[in-house]
Enzyme design. Structure first.
Site, PDB file in Angstrom:
ATOM      1  N   PHE A 282      35.686  47.032   6.805  1.00  0.00           N
ATOM      2  CA  PHE A 282      34.658  46.196   6.179  1.00  0.00           C
ATOM      3  C   PHE A 282      34.707  46.350   4.663  1.00  0.00           C
ATOM      4  CE2 PHE A 282      33.422  46.922  10.500  1.00  0.00           C
ATOM      5  CZ  PHE A 282      33.041  45.665  10.927  1.00  0.00           C
ATOM      6  N   HIS A 283      35.897  46.216   4.139  1.00  0.00           N
ATOM      7  CA  HIS A 283      36.073  46.257   2.690  1.00  0.00           C
ATOM      8  C   HIS A 283      37.408  45.616   2.336  1.00  0.00           C
ATOM      9  CE1 HIS A 283      38.034  50.197   3.855  1.00  0.00           C
ATOM     10  NE2 HIS A 283      38.981  49.636   3.122  1.00  0.00           N
TER      11      HIS A 283
END
Ligand code: TYD
Length: 147
Positions: free
Chosen positions: A53-54
């Protein structure tokens, strides 16, 4: 599934096998273009947990499930693609501004990451809205995936 360009792609790593078993080597300048400055691995991921999630501003990474399997969703300016790493012979190269989410880890998954630089929180884009904003600022720019 759309083809991938050189920025996000699956590499098939050459395996040296004999009657004793298998061995895979990854060298900078050969199997992976960038200079490997850091190695880390993710393991023991709890059932149903997702990671990532980045995106990264500059970092290049090569990911290999040396044991078990994992799914990785990658998104760039024009495409989202799903990859499954399910063999030590299969590596995912991620180079460029790419949002990645790792999910569906098998219990025995050990995900090895070879990275082009040392750990730096400054290189992370952890907010999805910021990532989308950065993509817009970069446009018009070709997708990291091939057409
Ligand atoms: P993080 O990158 O958030 O993990 P993931 O993307 O897999 O969800 O990292 C988790 C923690 O580990 C965070 O506190 C930062 C730390 N960390 C390091 O200290 N060095 C590293 O090389 C990495 C990748 C993470």
């Amino acid at each position: 599934m759309a083809a991938m360009n050189s920025s996000v792609k699956i590499l098939n790593l050459p395996m040296h096998g004999d009657f004793r078993g298998s061995l895979i080597a990854v060298e900078s300048g050969h199997e992976v273009e960038f200079k490997v400055q850091r190695v880390y691995y993710i393991y023991g991921v709890k059932a149903g947990s997702s990671r990532g999630f980045h995106a990264h501003r500059e970092l290049k990474q090569l990911l290999v499930a040396v044991s078990g399997s994992v799914n990785i969703r990658c998104e760039d300016s024009s495409a989202t693609q799903e990859f499954q790493l399910d063999s030590p012979e299969k590596a995912l190269l991620i180079d460029g501004l790419v949002w990645r989410e790792m999910y569906n880890f098998s219990e025995d998954c050990v995900l090895l990451a070879l990275a082009s630089d040392f750990y730096s929180e400054d290189d992370y884009v952890r907010n999805y809205g910021d990532f989308k904003k950065m993509l817009k600022e970069l446009q018009p720019k070709a997708s990291n995936f091939a057409a």
